[in-house]
Design a protein around this motif. Structure first.
Motif, mmCIF file in Angstrom:
data_model
loop_
_atom_site.group_PDB
_atom_site.id
_atom_site.type_symbol
_atom_site.label_atom_id
_atom_site.label_comp_id
_atom_site.label_asym_id
_atom_site.label_seq_id
_atom_site.Cartn_x
_atom_site.Cartn_y
_atom_site.Cartn_z
ATOM 1 N N UNK A 129 -12.915 -7.709 17.793
ATOM 2 C CA UNK A 129 -12.275 -8.914 18.345
ATOM 3 C C UNK A 129 -12.967 -10.143 17.791
ATOM 4 N N UNK A 130 -12.166 -11.122 17.455
ATOM 5 C CA UNK A 130 -12.698 -12.321 16.800
ATOM 6 C C UNK A 130 -13.826 -12.961 17.607
ATOM 7 N N UNK A 131 -13.629 -13.090 18.920
ATOM 8 C CA UNK A 131 -14.628 -13.825 19.703
ATOM 9 C C UNK A 131 -15.961 -13.083 19.766
ATOM 10 N N UNK A 132 -15.973 -11.804 19.415
ATOM 11 C CA UNK A 132 -17.233 -11.056 19.415
ATOM 12 C C UNK A 132 -17.942 -11.149 18.059
ATOM 13 N N UNK A 133 -17.348 -11.859 17.111
ATOM 14 C CA UNK A 133 -17.929 -11.916 15.759
ATOM 15 C C UNK A 133 -18.141 -13.343 15.272
ATOM 16 N N UNK A 134 -18.381 -14.241 16.220
ATOM 17 C CA UNK A 134 -18.564 -15.644 15.824
ATOM 18 C C UNK A 134 -19.774 -15.810 14.911
#
Ligand SMILES: [Zn+2]
Length: 466
Positions: free
Chosen positions: A116-121
């Protein structure tokens, strides 16, 4: 001729050779859903095509690692958060879960990872910092970070756009835009009032990532700097995939993706699907109308991925009939099959044809044509009662391998239900005891349920009537 795919990058069919020196391992990245709503059947056309691609690679003996991202922060999500007055995470979790349910209903194999995008900032920050250090990305007045497309000499190659047409210094902050407004695009978007509570801290202050950097970061994180195959729908070619290349390649100095494979659009009743035309369908809409996941899967899979698919209810009806023909064929086989299996010779030719078609850029229509030609041939033998029980067994066994590719759930259920088998046994016992009244009762009871009893040298056997 080996396995070939049409590569959007080179615009021709190319033989597929994975990066793995052993030639076995394949990395596959597919752009996943933006989770602000239920995915529609146009989205699923792409996901079902990607599933066919993966299944066929596995059938061919490749060991595929498949990553599909979940876009859980993007322009459309911010709009939905505002409209539905829900916290971002609640909204995106709801629709990500709905997506997984739909995926299962369509028998799409789960990817090995769903980042998920928000987990890979942090991974995105590192990429953006690299691009800034190289002078390819820059900070604008409002604190957003932009990518300078003029700094990437091959910008436009994938999408076939000439960069000399661009307006120098023009910028676009939206995640999606047309080729006409080709411009520097946002990697990081500084927070503004419209974003409400949606913001994360970054080295450049509060804000949120642009959509394109998400896929570069997650692809590299999960699959490494170079991957074999990257898929999506044709509408992803520009700007999304073009921008992914521009972001990734200057950071690694390597080609980001070897094979870009895109599926064409889906239309409904010959028109672009849209809510205003009343021809917009989610998978749920179709399931509510009584269609099954496998019927929808068949309808979505049966046109070649390069061709625009015209989705109609007549087409769904045809999918239903096709599935019935296959199911009936398998049931008939099950009724006569006996172990051990012996080779049914025409299978060899059928599988050769099936594979030759799919090797040729996944020509599914040709492969399904081969399936039905084979069914016609074997059905004739069944009607003539010249198919050996051991040959029927062989077809059933090999059919499982065919269905590993098509994913249509074609493994036949037990042809004779347990309660029917029990009645057959009871009737046999009654006959032995010369209780013909009871034996006739059972025969009538079975007939009502659509079964007839056939006496064979091996004893009585239940068969579907008709
Ligand atoms: Zn993507």
């Amino acid at each position: 001729m080996g396995l070939q795919f049409y590569n959007t990058l080179t615009r021709r069919k190319e033989e597929f050779v994975p990066l793995d020196p052993g030639g076995r391992k394949v990395t596959l990245y597919t752009c996943g859903p933006t989770v602000y709503n239920y995915a529609h059947i146009g989205n699923f056309r792409t996901y079902v095509f990607e599933d066919l691609l993966r299944r066929y690679l596995e059938y061919k003996g490749f060991e595929v690692t498949h990553v599909m991202n979940i876009t859980d922060v993007e322009d459309k999500i911010i709009d939905a958060v505002r409209k539905e007055k829900l916290p971002l995470e609640e909204l995106t979790t709801r629709y990500a879960n709905a997506f997984f349910e739909d995926r299962d209903a369509l028998n799409i194999k789960p990817a090995h990872q769903y980042p998920r995008a928000t987990a890979h900032l942090d991974d995105m920050f590192r990429l953006i910092e690299k691009l800034m250090a190289k002078g390819i990305a820059y900070r604008s007045e409002d604190g957003s970070i932009y990518y300078s497309i003029a700094k990437f000499p091959t910008y436009g190659q994938l999408a076939h756009i000439r960069v000399d047409e661009l307006k120098a210094g023009a910028r676009v902050k939206h995640d999606e835009y047309e080729k006409e407004i080709l411009a520097d695009f946002a990697l990081w978007k500084a927070w503004d009032e419209k974003d409400g509570d949606v913001k994360w801290d970054s080295p450049w202050g509060p804000g949120r990532p642009g959509w394109h950097i998400e896929c570069s970061a997650m692809s590299m994180k999960c699959l490494g700097e170079q991957i074999d195959i990257h898929c999506g729908g044709v509408d992803n070619i520009f700007p999304h995939h073009q921008n992914e290349i521009a972001q990734s390649e200057p950071c690694t100095g390597k080609q980001f993706v070897r094979y870009w494979i895109h599926s064409a659009h889906l239309q409904v009743d010959g028109k672009k699907m849209s809510k205003s035309l009343g021809n917009y369908y989610t998978l749920r809409d179709l399931l509510d109308k009584g269609w099954t996941g496998r019927e929808v899967r068949y309808a979505l899979i049966s046109a070649h991925y390069h061709e625009q698919l015209n989705f109609t209810f007549d087409g769904l009806q045809a999918a239903r009939s096709a599935m019935q023909r296959i199911d009936e064929f398998l049931l008939k086989l099950q009724e006569v099959a006996e172990p051990p299996a012996t080779k049914y010779e025409p299978l060899r030719e059928f599988r050769g044809e099936f594979e030759a078609r799919l090797d040729d850029d996944l020509n599914i229509s040709g492969a399904l044509g081969a399936v039905f030609d084979f069914i016609r041939l074997a059905n004739r033998k069944l009607v003539e009662e010249s198919l050996q029980p051991s040959e029927a067994r062989n077809i059933l066994e090999e059919w499982r391998e065919i269905d590993q590719v098509l994913g249509l759930g074609m493994t036949p259920k037990s042809a004779v239900p347990a309660e029917v088998r029990q009645l057959v046994d009871e009737r046999q016992a009654a006959r032995k005891a010369r209780n013909f009244q009871r034996s006739d009762e059972i025969r009538d009871q079975l007939a009502k349920q659509g079964w007839v009893i056939e006496d064979t040298p091996k004893g009585p056997r239940a068969k579907r009537a008709g």
